[in-house]
Design a protein around this motif. Structure first.
Motif, PDB file in Angstrom:
ATOM      1  N   LEU A 172       0.846  -1.206   0.000  1.00 52.78           N
ATOM      2  CA  LEU A 172       0.000   0.000   0.000  1.00 52.78           C
ATOM      3  C   LEU A 172       0.873   1.245   0.000  1.00 52.78           C
ATOM      4  CD1 LEU A 172      -2.680   1.547   0.323  1.00 52.78           C
ATOM      5  CD2 LEU A 172      -2.440   1.249   2.804  1.00 52.78           C
ATOM      6  N   GLU A 173       1.915   1.193   0.815  1.00 51.02           N
ATOM      7  CA  GLU A 173       2.799   2.350   0.925  1.00 51.02           C
ATOM      8  C   GLU A 173       3.458   2.667  -0.421  1.00 51.02           C
ATOM      9  OE1 GLU A 173       6.386   3.817   3.903  1.00 51.02           O
ATOM     10  OE2 GLU A 173       5.615   1.781   4.030  1.00 51.02           O
ATOM     11  N   GLU A 174       3.856   1.618  -1.118  1.00 53.02           N
ATOM     12  CA  GLU A 174       4.536   1.847  -2.399  1.00 53.02           C
ATOM     13  C   GLU A 174       3.571   2.250  -3.510  1.00 53.02           C
ATOM     14  OE1 GLU A 174       7.063  -1.274  -3.944  1.00 53.02           O
ATOM     15  OE2 GLU A 174       7.363  -0.192  -5.832  1.00 53.02           O
ATOM     16  N   PHE A 175       2.396   1.603  -3.565  1.00 54.35           N
ATOM     17  CA  PHE A 175       1.558   1.754  -4.760  1.00 54.35           C
ATOM     18  C   PHE A 175       0.295   2.593  -4.539  1.00 54.35           C
ATOM     19  CE2 PHE A 175       3.924  -2.236  -5.414  1.00 54.35           C
ATOM     20  CZ  PHE A 175       4.558  -1.932  -6.601  1.00 54.35           C
ATOM     21  N   GLY A 176      -0.057   2.833  -3.285  1.00 53.73           N
ATOM     22  CA  GLY A 176      -1.219   3.689  -3.019  1.00 53.73           C
ATOM     23  C   GLY A 176      -2.543   2.950  -3.097  1.00 53.73           C
ATOM     24  N   GLU A 177      -3.593   3.641  -2.675  1.00 50.74           N
ATOM     25  CA  GLU A 177      -4.895   2.999  -2.486  1.00 50.74           C
ATOM     26  C   GLU A 177      -5.613   2.650  -3.783  1.00 50.74           C
ATOM     27  OE1 GLU A 177      -7.036   5.610   0.214  1.00 50.74           O
ATOM     28  OE2 GLU A 177      -6.672   4.133   1.810  1.00 50.74           O
ATOM     29  N   ASP A 178      -5.196   3.237  -4.895  1.00 50.06           N
ATOM     30  CA  ASP A 178      -5.836   2.870  -6.161  1.00 50.06           C
ATOM     31  C   ASP A 178      -5.332   1.528  -6.689  1.00 50.06           C
ATOM     32  OD1 ASP A 178      -7.356   5.118  -6.206  1.00 50.06           O
ATOM     33  OD2 ASP A 178      -6.053   6.232  -7.570  1.00 50.06           O
ATOM     34  N   ARG A 179      -4.179   1.087  -6.181  1.00 54.25           N
ATOM     35  CA  ARG A 179      -3.589  -0.136  -6.745  1.00 54.25           C
ATOM     36  C   ARG A 179      -3.446  -1.258  -5.724  1.00 54.25           C
ATOM     37  NH1 ARG A 179       1.471   0.821 -10.261  1.00 54.25           N
ATOM     38  NH2 ARG A 179       0.810  -1.192 -11.124  1.00 54.25           N
ATOM     39  N   VAL A 180      -3.589  -0.930  -4.469  1.00 49.85           N
ATOM     40  CA  VAL A 180      -3.627  -1.972  -3.427  1.00 49.85           C
ATOM     41  C   VAL A 180      -4.895  -1.672  -2.640  1.00 49.85           C
ATOM     42  CG1 VAL A 180      -2.436  -3.029  -1.479  1.00 49.85           C
ATOM     43  CG2 VAL A 180      -1.115  -2.121  -3.402  1.00 49.85           C
ATOM     44  N   VAL A 181      -5.915  -2.502  -2.868  1.00 48.31           N
ATOM     45  CA  VAL A 181      -7.280  -2.083  -2.557  1.00 48.31           C
ATOM     46  C   VAL A 181      -7.942  -3.043  -1.574  1.00 48.31           C
ATOM     47  CG1 VAL A 181      -9.490  -1.421  -3.560  1.00 48.31           C
ATOM     48  CG2 VAL A 181      -7.402  -1.303  -4.961  1.00 48.31           C
ATOM     49  N   ASP A 182      -8.326  -2.496  -0.428  1.00 44.17           N
ATOM     50  CA  ASP A 182      -9.109  -3.272   0.537  1.00 44.17           C
ATOM     51  C   ASP A 182     -10.550  -3.403   0.052  1.00 44.17           C
ATOM     52  OD1 ASP A 182      -7.217  -3.849   2.531  1.00 44.17           O
ATOM     53  OD2 ASP A 182      -7.442  -1.859   3.419  1.00 44.17           O
TER      54      ASP A 182
END
Lengths: 325, 335
Positions: A45-55
């Motif tokens: 999440l830290e590297e790719f952000g919420e658009d690409r690592v999605v809960d």
């Protein structure tokens, strides 16, 4: 070469591919802020952000379908099931949508998607959290079904699965995420549909996949001490199935035992036995045996649970039986 | 986002012109006529398997297409009308129904699986409700890529009791995805009337549980559908989130070609035929736009020729080459 845990190997595969291709995203329960139920996606999440690592909410049918729809228009989703047990509420999406859309559309829409997560039993989790699902998915043309035992195979196969234009069912194991193995520093890909001979031998072919490789390797040590020279074939892909490697091995040894988790009835082992007798009948020295889970839903109590899985003792007994012929 | 929020009363579309409404009338008539020919072909066993007709509901697909021509559509198994409204050629669709190599899905799909990527028509699907989550995924891609499009997904009243439908609503609202969910409430899930399917018979209320904007209206007048779907697609396109539309409609035929629809109360069909979309729009064109019998005869002749050409094309097309049997199982892996 670095010694890393399997969870790190899987994470590296996803990270490297996501850096390479912006259309890839990881979606599933607890994958982002919680860093993954089994920490496979830690730090992503830290590297790719919420658009690409999605809960996601607990909504497997919904988010599996979401991934398939996104894949149809060119995204490359990685859908994580916290365990494959939970995939069964998304079974319709994987079987009726993902596996069939390329065909139903006459080849207009491909579905480049990976469904991944831990498969099979862990320990003392009872029957609903201990299912081995490979036969449920390997049955269907249109799906690829991939699994692994080692960190090296985990990384190379997951990268290939992510790049594949078809839906891939990628089966991991909760019990082996912490096992370390050597992984090269340079990039590598392992082609899907290629088995790997984990040990060469001349007397009997042991065919297995997933974490049962480790049980088979332990049994092999005892068998070698008894003077039985075993060959171990790690299938890695159940669909497509590398029958060439299997047949070549059986032609060499004349004997085979298939070892897998999951049930014997209509399991993937049944398919292997059938194909081996069709292709290798004339060279077989003994019936091909299977060592699988006992044919019962998984009990909780430790002593009963241990009776269910393939064990070193059961593998050794099966090999001795085929060697007596 | 509050549950009480509603769509704007007026969409961004201009007032309808005689030319546009005439085109919509023609579009509905083409669907009607092509499907009537399909029904005939079915009785002649030229079309096999299941065949679900859209006759009576044409105003929904045709009206919805006005504001969403370049958007992505998905529909269920009663999708001949949606496909043609979205631009799929009647020839390619009829050839698919006939199981021919020239069909839009190359004879692989059939009546329930019409696909045409060039027109962003992403399929008909045969598992009730199962395709609704797919549309949220299309909308996910739209949002990530900032395409400015919407995903439009059609389904029937029967789909609104499926978990997949509800999960799709939950996800679309959570992620504020540009989806227009269109429930075509034709009052029957196969042979079961709505009041025996659901304790709540206003299906728009399904949206309230996830906090989604919704609206219910009658869809027999193509102008109403045109306007309200445009309002919904404006809303979704602007990034305000998804919308559930419950469009009340009625199918004149049975669930499929094998269903004589004897479960309907006496007189219901005759009553509903008074709101036949074709009759409503024909009256409007006559009364308010001055079209005369000769105009309608010309349209009818033109449609008849196109529908017959579709039949002929399908009938004369080759069956699929057996050598292609394995060509559509896996997409080729790049070297």
């Amino acid at each position: 070469m670095a010694m890393i845990q399997i969870r790190e190997a899987l994470r590296q595969a996803m990270q490297e591919e996501m850096r390479r291709d912006e259309s890839i995203f990881l979606m599933g329960e607890e994958v982002a802020h919680y860093n993954g139920a089994y920490k496979v996606s830690q730090g992503m999440l830290e590297e790719f952000g919420e658009d690409r690592v999605v809960d996601t909410p607990i909504s497997e049918n919904g988010f599996a379908g979401l991934g398939i729809g996104a894949a149809m228009v060119g995204m490359r989703p990685i859908i994580e099931f916290m365990t494959w047990n939970f995939s069964l509420v998304a079974y319709d999406q994987i079987v009726n949508s993902a596996a069939k859309i390329y065909q139903m559309s006459g080849g207009q829409y491909s579905v480049p998607i990976v469904f991944r997560g831990p498969n099979g039993p862990a320990e003392n989790l009872g029957s609903q959290h201990s299912t081995s699902v490979e036969s449920l998915f390997a049955h269907f043309p249109g799906l690829k079904v991939v699994t692994f035992a080692t960190a090296y195979d985990a990384k190379g196969l997951l990268k290939a699965a992510i790049r594949d234009p078809n839906p891939v069912v990628f089966l991991e194991s909760e019990m082996t995420y912490g096992i370390k193995g050597e992984v090269p520093d340079e990039e590598y890909i392992i082609e899907l549909g290629k088995a790997d001979i984990k040990r060469s031998g001349t007397d009997v072919t042991l065919i297995t996949w997933g974490k049962q490789l480790f049980t088979v390797q332990k049994a092999a040590e005892s068998l070698m001490a008894q003077g039985i020279d075993v060959e171990i074939v790690d299938l890695r892909s159940l669909r497509p199935l590398d029958h060439e490697t299997v047949f070549n091995s059986v032609v060499k040894t004349g004997r085979a035992v298939v070892i897998h988790e999951g049930f014997i009835f209509a399991g993937v082992g049944a398919e292997l036995v059938s194909r081996i007798q069709e292709a290798c009948f004339d060279v077989l020295q003994a019936p091909v045996l299977r060592v699988t889970n006992r044919d019962v839903p998984q009990p909780y109590a430790t002593n009963l649970e241990k009776l269910v899985y393939p064990s070193e003792d059961r593998i050794i007994a099966a090999v001795q039986q085929v060697m007596e012929r | 986002m509050s549950q009480s929020e509603s769509l704007p009363a007026k969409s961004s579309l201009p007032e309808i012109s005689a030319t546009e409404l005439t085109a919509l009338y023609r579009g509905m008539l083409l669907i009607r006529r092509v499907e009537e020919l399909a029904a005939k072909a079915y009785t002649q066993r030229k079309i096999l398997g299941f065949c679900h007709l859209y006759i009576g509901q044409e105003s929904v697909a045709v009206g919805a297409a006005v504001s969403t021509k370049d958007d992505y559509w998905m529909a269920a198994y009663r999708e001949h009308g949606h496909a043609m409204a979205k631009g799929v050629s009647p020839k390619a669709m009829m050839a698919e129904l006939f199981g021919r190599a020239t069909g839009c899905s190359k004879g692989q799909g059939g009546s329930m699986h019409i696909f045409d990527k060039a027109h962003k028509f992403m399929g008909g699907y045969g598992i009730v409700g199962g395709h609704v989550p797919l549309a949220t995924g299309v909308a996910w891609a739209i949002k990530q890529r900032k395409e400015g499009r919407v995903a439009v997904v059609f389904f029937g009243d029967g789909a609104t009791h499926q978990g997949a439908f509800f999960e799709a609503l939950c996800l679309a609202q959570l992620y504020k995805l540009p989806v227009v969910f269109i429930c075509e409430n034709n009052f029957y899930a196969m042979g079961t009337p709505l009041h025996r399917q659901s304790a709540v018979t206003s299906l728009k209320f399904r949206a309230d549980g996830v906090g989604m904007v919704s609206e219910q209206f009658e869809g027999f007048d193509v102008e109403v559908v045109r306007e309200r779907v445009a309002a919904a697609s404006d809303f979704a396109r602007a990034g305000k989130g998804p919308v559930l539309l419950e469009i009340v409609t009625y199918r004149h035929r049975g669930h499929s070609m094998s269903d004589p629809a004897k479960y309907r109360p006496d007189g219901e069909l005759d009553e509903k035929k008074k709101s036949d979309p074709l009759a409503i729009t024909k009256a409007r064109l006559t009364d308010d736009f001055g079209l005369v019998d000769a105009d309608f005869e010309a349209i009818t002749d033109d449609v008849e020729a196109e529908a017959q050409a579709a039949w002929t094309f399908a009938h004369d097309s080759p069956i699929p080459d057996p050598a292609t049997l394995y060509d559509f199982t896996y997409a080729p892996t790049e070297a």
